[in-house]
Design a protein around this motif. Structure first.
Motif, PDB file in Angstrom:
ATOM      1  N   ARG A   1       0.847  -1.358   0.062  1.00 28.28           N
ATOM      2  CA  ARG A   1      -0.066  -0.010   0.168  1.00 28.28           C
ATOM      3  C   ARG A   1       0.765   1.164   0.023  1.00 28.28           C
ATOM      4  NH1 ARG A   1      -2.309   3.624  -0.908  1.00 28.28           N
ATOM      5  NH2 ARG A   1      -4.202   4.595  -0.151  1.00 28.28           N
TER       6      ARG A   1
ATOM      7  N   HIS B   1      -7.169  -4.464  12.735  1.00 29.60           N
ATOM      8  CA  HIS B   1      -7.109  -3.189  11.760  1.00 29.60           C
ATOM      9  C   HIS B   1      -6.051  -3.357  11.218  1.00 29.60           C
ATOM     10  CE1 HIS B   1     -10.230  -0.859  13.939  1.00 29.60           C
ATOM     11  NE2 HIS B   1      -9.682  -1.399  15.123  1.00 29.60           N
ATOM     12  N   LYS B   2      -6.396  -3.066   9.662  1.00 32.97           N
ATOM     13  CA  LYS B   2      -5.127  -2.975   8.805  1.00 32.97           C
ATOM     14  C   LYS B   2      -4.859  -1.599   8.497  1.00 32.97           C
ATOM     15  CE  LYS B   2      -6.311  -7.606   6.985  1.00 32.97           C
ATOM     16  NZ  LYS B   2      -6.657  -8.334   5.688  1.00 32.97           N
ATOM     17  N   LEU B   3      -3.775  -1.164   7.598  1.00 34.73           N
ATOM     18  CA  LEU B   3      -3.456  -0.131   7.487  1.00 34.73           C
ATOM     19  C   LEU B   3      -4.600   0.486   6.483  1.00 34.73           C
ATOM     20  CD1 LEU B   3      -1.425   2.288   7.499  1.00 34.73           C
ATOM     21  CD2 LEU B   3      -0.422   1.168   5.309  1.00 34.73           C
ATOM     22  N   ASP B   4      -4.859   1.680   6.964  1.00 33.60           N
ATOM     23  CA  ASP B   4      -6.006   2.389   6.027  1.00 33.60           C
ATOM     24  C   ASP B   4      -5.509   3.812   5.987  1.00 33.60           C
ATOM     25  OD1 ASP B   4      -8.022   3.648   4.849  1.00 33.60           O
ATOM     26  OD2 ASP B   4      -9.789   2.678   5.844  1.00 33.60           O
ATOM     27  N   LEU B   5      -5.438   4.609   4.726  1.00 34.44           N
ATOM     28  CA  LEU B   5      -4.977   5.921   4.873  1.00 34.44           C
ATOM     29  C   LEU B   5      -6.026   6.871   4.492  1.00 34.44           C
ATOM     30  CD1 LEU B   5      -1.789   5.455   2.795  1.00 34.44           C
ATOM     31  CD2 LEU B   5      -1.846   5.479   5.030  1.00 34.44           C
ATOM     32  N   ASP B   6      -7.318   6.387   4.715  1.00 36.79           N
ATOM     33  CA  ASP B   6      -8.462   7.589   4.327  1.00 36.79           C
ATOM     34  C   ASP B   6      -8.476   8.502   5.532  1.00 36.79           C
ATOM     35  OD1 ASP B   6      -9.086   6.258   2.120  1.00 36.79           O
ATOM     36  OD2 ASP B   6     -10.965   5.190   2.775  1.00 36.79           O
ATOM     37  N   ARG B   7      -8.424   7.971   6.686  1.00 36.87           N
ATOM     38  CA  ARG B   7      -8.431   9.097   7.828  1.00 36.87           C
ATOM     39  C   ARG B   7      -7.400   8.975   8.870  1.00 36.87           C
ATOM     40  NH1 ARG B   7     -13.682  11.958   9.828  1.00 36.87           N
ATOM     41  NH2 ARG B   7     -12.458  13.434  10.998  1.00 36.87           N
TER      42      ARG B   7
ATOM     43  N   ALA C   1      -4.385  11.041   2.523  1.00 36.21           N
ATOM     44  CA  ALA C   1      -5.509  10.771   3.251  1.00 36.21           C
ATOM     45  C   ALA C   1      -6.817  11.717   2.836  1.00 36.21           C
ATOM     46  CB  ALA C   1      -5.109  11.169   4.742  1.00 36.21           C
TER      47      ALA C   1
ATOM     48  N   ASP D   1     -12.654   6.188  13.588  1.00 38.08           N
ATOM     49  CA  ASP D   1     -12.268   5.182  13.039  1.00 38.08           C
ATOM     50  C   ASP D   1     -10.904   5.232  12.226  1.00 38.08           C
ATOM     51  OD1 ASP D   1     -12.215   2.310  12.339  1.00 38.08           O
ATOM     52  OD2 ASP D   1     -13.424   2.484  10.434  1.00 38.08           O
TER      53      ASP D   1
ATOM     54  N   GLY E   1      -7.491   5.068  10.263  1.00 39.54           N
ATOM     55  CA  GLY E   1      -6.707   3.839   9.766  1.00 39.54           C
ATOM     56  C   GLY E   1      -5.143   4.038  10.329  1.00 39.54           C
TER      57      GLY E   1
ATOM     58  N   ARG F   1      -4.427   0.006  16.352  1.00 38.23           N
ATOM     59  CA  ARG F   1      -4.251   0.206  14.897  1.00 38.23           C
ATOM     60  C   ARG F   1      -3.049   0.792  14.513  1.00 38.23           C
ATOM     61  NH1 ARG F   1      -9.063   2.840  14.369  1.00 38.23           N
ATOM     62  NH2 ARG F   1      -9.659   1.918  16.292  1.00 38.23           N
TER      63      ARG F   1
END
Length: 280
Positions: free
Chosen positions: A25, A151-157, A182, A242, A244, A274
């Motif tokens: 990612r 929790h996996k890496l999420d760059l949205d927030r 983000a 929530d 990421g 996270r």
């Protein structure tokens, strides 16, 4: 700024999927090169407990990692091939029983290091203070994945812990490639009235303005800890929205054979729920 070389440490075998996914990612943001590092640690040597005055060698964890080498290599190469990323798998014979020694050595020539927190309830062969050693020794931003797969890496927030300190400033600018990706970034000042380094009027205003010039969708937030650790407050905020990823400075130092970290850093290292990017 962009990441061009990503180093992912693969010795936490139970977290291979999450580690490979996080590396892919981050590398995909700007077509970075990914190096997968797998260390076969040197055998541990203990003083003999018998009458003979010779050391005894424990090779159990060394054998464990040798046996899992094909599995780790195949998983890494398959994940990078699927992501269509340039990659290299590196298996090294450790110079010491400490896996962190090789991560630090290789990590100094990478833009970012990715590793997983060690689970003390599992016998993985990785030293329990591996993350602390990397933070203090590598001098590079470290993305730490939590022990669980929730929790996996999420760059949205993304949440940034900001107190105006040197470590916080470094973590923010080390994280710029992630922050630009983000959709929303909360710059959170905990107990800002008690923190002299934060701008007294409108805490976080200056760093938010700088981030916005970098095309980061950042906003300043303040929150009270209620007497709890700032680290706990940041994790709470991240959970509420929530997020990421949490970005924060790592405050601490090594002393003899132990690592002394500030309350916020220690709490997040022990209880992260996270992914967290830390800079020291």
């Amino acid at each position: 700024m962009s990441y061009k070389t990503v180093l992912v440490a693969l010795n936490e075998i139970n977290r291979l999927d999450a580690l490979n996914a996080a590396a892919a990612r981050i590398a995909a943001l700007d077509g970075a090169f990914v190096r997968g590092l797998y260390t076969i640690p040197a055998a541990q040597i203990y003083p003999s407990t018998g009458f003979e005055a010779v050391p005894q060698m424990f090779e159990g964890h060394q054998t464990f990692f040798k046996n899992n080498l094909p599995k780790v290599r195949n998983a890494f190469e398959a994940a990078m091939k699927q992501a269509k990323l340039e990659q290299e798998f590196v298996s090294v014979e450790g110079r010491s029983p400490l896996i962190s020694d090789e991560i630090i050595s290789h990590g100094k020539s990478a833009d970012i290091i990715i590793a997983s927190a060690t689970d003390p309830s599992e016998v993985s062969g990785v030293e329990l203070d591996c993350i602390e050693r990397i933070l203090v020794g590598a001098g590079r931003p470290l993305l730490v994945l939590p022990r669980s797969n929730e929790h996996k890496l999420d760059l949205d927030r993304i949440v940034i812990g900001w107190n105006g300190g040197r470590e916080a400033a470094r973590s923010v600018f080390d994280a710029l490639p992630l922050l630009r990706a983000a959709k929303a970034v909360d710059v959170v000042c905990v107990d800002s009235k008690n923190e002299e380094r934060v701008t007294p009027e409108q805490p976080g205003r200056r760093i938010v303005a700088t981030l916005q010039r970098h095309k980061v969708k950042a906003e300043a937030r303040t929150m009270e800890s209620g007497g709890e650790s700032a680290g706990k407050a940041l994790l709470k905020r991240a959970a509420e929205i929530d997020a990421g990823l949490l970005v924060m400075g790592a405050y601490g130092h090594s002393r003899l054979r132990e690592f002394v970290f500030g309350g916020a850093t220690r709490h997040v290292l022990d209880d992260m729920t996270r992914p967290v990017l830390m800079s020291h």
